[in-house]
Design an enzyme around this catalytic site. Structure first.
Site, PDB file in Angstrom:
ATOM      1  N   CYS A  34       0.830  -1.199   0.000  1.00 22.30           N
ATOM      2  CA  CYS A  34       0.000   0.000   0.000  1.00 22.30           C
ATOM      3  C   CYS A  34       0.866   1.251   0.000  1.00 22.30           C
ATOM      4  O   CYS A  34       2.064   1.209   0.291  1.00 22.30           O
ATOM      5  CB  CYS A  34      -0.888   0.053   1.251  1.00 22.30           C
ATOM      6  N   CYS A  38      -2.896   4.832   2.921  1.00 15.47           N
ATOM      7  CA  CYS A  38      -3.998   3.901   2.643  1.00 15.47           C
ATOM      8  C   CYS A  38      -5.104   4.055   3.682  1.00 15.47           C
ATOM      9  O   CYS A  38      -4.839   4.110   4.892  1.00 15.47           O
ATOM     10  CB  CYS A  38      -3.478   2.463   2.651  1.00 15.47           C
ATOM     11  N   CYS A  65      -2.620  -2.905  -3.465  1.00 13.67           N
ATOM     12  CA  CYS A  65      -3.874  -2.722  -2.740  1.00 13.67           C
ATOM     13  C   CYS A  65      -4.951  -2.182  -3.680  1.00 13.67           C
ATOM     14  O   CYS A  65      -4.690  -1.270  -4.477  1.00 13.67           O
ATOM     15  CB  CYS A  65      -3.645  -1.749  -1.582  1.00 13.67           C
ATOM     16  N   CYS A  68      -6.111   1.745  -2.110  1.00 14.50           N
ATOM     17  CA  CYS A  68      -5.304   2.971  -2.218  1.00 14.50           C
ATOM     18  C   CYS A  68      -4.532   3.070  -3.529  1.00 14.50           C
ATOM     19  O   CYS A  68      -3.938   4.108  -3.815  1.00 14.50           O
ATOM     20  CB  CYS A  68      -4.332   3.064  -1.040  1.00 14.50           C
ATOM     21  N   ASP A 439      18.296  38.235 -13.488  1.00 16.06           N
ATOM     22  CA  ASP A 439      16.958  38.412 -14.057  1.00 16.06           C
ATOM     23  C   ASP A 439      16.333  39.707 -13.534  1.00 16.06           C
ATOM     24  O   ASP A 439      16.392  40.005 -12.332  1.00 16.06           O
ATOM     25  CB  ASP A 439      16.076  37.222 -13.685  1.00 16.06           C
TER      26      ASP A 439
END
Length: 507
Positions: A34, A38, A65, A68, A439
């Site tokens: 899982c 889950c 699973c 999940c 920048d």
């Protein structure tokens, strides 16, 4: 992280979604694996073990699973944060290199032997490149089985399997259901996709602030290649087996993605590139914790947590656009790019909006006439030199590139100053620590916030922001009154649990 047993147990017991993709929980009694979040009742501590990847759990005999869906969790942020061999290999595997060119092709792209690549991946992830690619094929197959009406034979080959038997065996092993059982399980009440289209949900780790992410992509969009339509950012994609169009719309707990693909074999690569464009595998809590430690940035982080770096689907494309944008306005850069697209881009058919072309490949631009572009001769020479380096293979800007080597190659080309190199590193290479102290927007923000404004002094101050200076740049840019900071359309809700509503301005 999977080796810290106690930390993993705490994450599972609290169902902490922040760790989805970092590790996988395998339950020794049920033989199911899982994600940490889950929703089922956590198993007893003695029944848990942990794996660094879904592929490793699958190799150990655990199946995914059904509640999940651990194969659909966000990817580990490590592959975006790091530039070592394992991270580069994972980016290339996600882009389908193993399916197309095998392990020899992966090793050749990385510049290492097959044995070295195999050993490094096994050591860190518990699975080699073939197993990792197989796990990705299984996820692609599940998506096609559950969301399209394609025949199983077509799905098998579209997902990258070489035989129907391998497809059937893998689906049964990973999901404990046959392909037909998997389709039947979700078929009731769910419409299947029309030919060539697919709708899916792209998960991300919360929080996520969408305004500058989508605003930047839309404000700099190249006409015909990108657009904002129906509340979504849309763009064309050049994929290994054909063309594609992606539509990406922000929702409170996911990105709604719709794909139009000429060839289903490109599904995995298309999803990977969409996630990359929106920086969906980032770890916003780690980023914001580091940047929020600076008293100057802390209010900006608190106001709009989870800013992402707007990235690109194609590195060479962005490098060309960066050259076109040197010392000109955003509008002028878009105009120049649109001329190249109309002259050298491959036409595409858009079933919904106004997209018309793929951005020209370096090979197509190798034949372009510099006189067609209204820009100084020196910049025309810069563009021509860049295209030659890309076509000749000396410069690699693809997903598995070596960031520092690419920087060195770019810096050695005439006309590539620090701003252009770092802009490409940030948005095309995906380096989370790329920084643009020269920048104009960054310097304006620095002045307004009381930060140093000279490049050297600002770089010195920004040392505390490492390794997240690309994200710090997003927070600095967001202080300005510029279209890149605004999500197009109506009122916009911040995609962050418990956060306030932001107002977007229509353009």
């Amino acid at each position: 992280m999977h080796t810290d047993f106690d930390a993993c147990v705490r994450a599972v017991r609290s169902k902490d979604a922040r760790f989805d993709g970092w590790f996988f929980t395998a339950v020794l009694t049920t033989r199911v694996y899982c994600r940490p979040s889950c929703p089922v009742v956590p198993p007893k501590v003695g029944h848990m073990t942990f794996y660094p990847s879904a592929a490793a759990a699958q190799q150990a005999g655990f199946r995914a699973c059904k509640r999940c869906r651990p194969d659909a969790s966000p990817g580990s942020p490590q592959w975006n944060e790091r530039a070592d061999l394992v991270a580069r290999a994972m980016r290339l595997i996600a882009d389908g290199v193993v399916d197309r060119d095998g392990v020899p092709g992966l090793a050749a792209r990385l510049g290492y032997s097959e044995r070295q690549v195999e050993r490094q991946l096994l050591t860190e992830l518990g699975a080699g490149p073939l197993a990792l690619a197989r796990s990705q094929r299984a996820q692609t197959a599940r998506l096609l089985i559950e969301t399209t009406s394609l025949p199983m034979g077509e799905i098998a080959f579209a997902a990258g399997f070489t035989s129907i038997r391998a497809f059937n065996d893998t689906v049964r092993e990973v999901f404990a259901l046959s392909p037909s059982e998997l389709r039947t399980r979700v078929a009731k009440g769910r419409p299947t996709a029309t030919t060539g289209t697919l709708a899916l949900r792209l998960p991300f780790r919360r929080p996520l602030t969408p305004d500058n992410l989508f605003g930047h992509l839309v404000a700099t969009a190249v006409p015909g290649v990108e657009e904002w339509y129906g509340g979504a950012y849309r763009r064309t994609l050049r994929l290994p087996h054909g063309t594609g169009i992606a539509s990406l719309r922000p929702e409170p707990d996911h990105i709604a993605c719709r794909l139009w693909l000429a060839d289903w074999r490109d599904l995995g690569q298309a999803i990977s590139r969409c996630r990359r464009v929106l920086d969906l595998d980032a770890d916003p809590l780690a980023v914001d914790a580091a940047l929020g430690a600076d008293p100057v940035l802390a209010p900006l982080v608190a106001k709009a947590p989870g800013r992402r770096v707007p990235r690109v689907a194609d590195g060479p494309e962005f490098a060309v656009r960066a050259v076109l944008g040197q010392q000109v306005s955003t509008a002028a850069a878009r105009t120049l790019a649109a001329r190249l697209v109309r002259a050298y881009g491959e036409p595409v058919a858009d079933p919904v909006g106004g997209l018309t072309h793929l951005f020209p490949s370096p090979e197509a631009l190798a034949d372009h006439d510099p006189a067609e572009l209204a820009m100084p001769q020196t910049r025309r020479n810069t563009l021509a030199t860049l295209v030659r380096a890309l076509v000749g293979g000396e410069l690699d800007l693809d997903v598995g590139s070596d960031w520092q080597r690419a920087r060195a190659h770019l810096a050695a080309l005439p006309g590539f100053g620090p701003w252009t190199v770092e802009a490409i590193a940030m948005r095309a290479l995906g380096d989370p620590d790329a920084f643009l102290p020269t920048d104009l927007g960054v310097r304006h923000a620095a002045r307004a916030l009381g930060l140093p404004t000279t490049p050297a002094a600002l770089t010195g101050h920004a040392a505390a922001w490492q390794p997240w200076r690309a994200y710090a740049t997003q927070y600095l840019w967001a202080t300005g009154d510029h279209p890149i900071n605004t999500l197009p359309g109506d009122d916009v809700t911040l995609l962050s649990s418990g956060s306030p509503t932001l107002k977007g301005t229509s353009r």
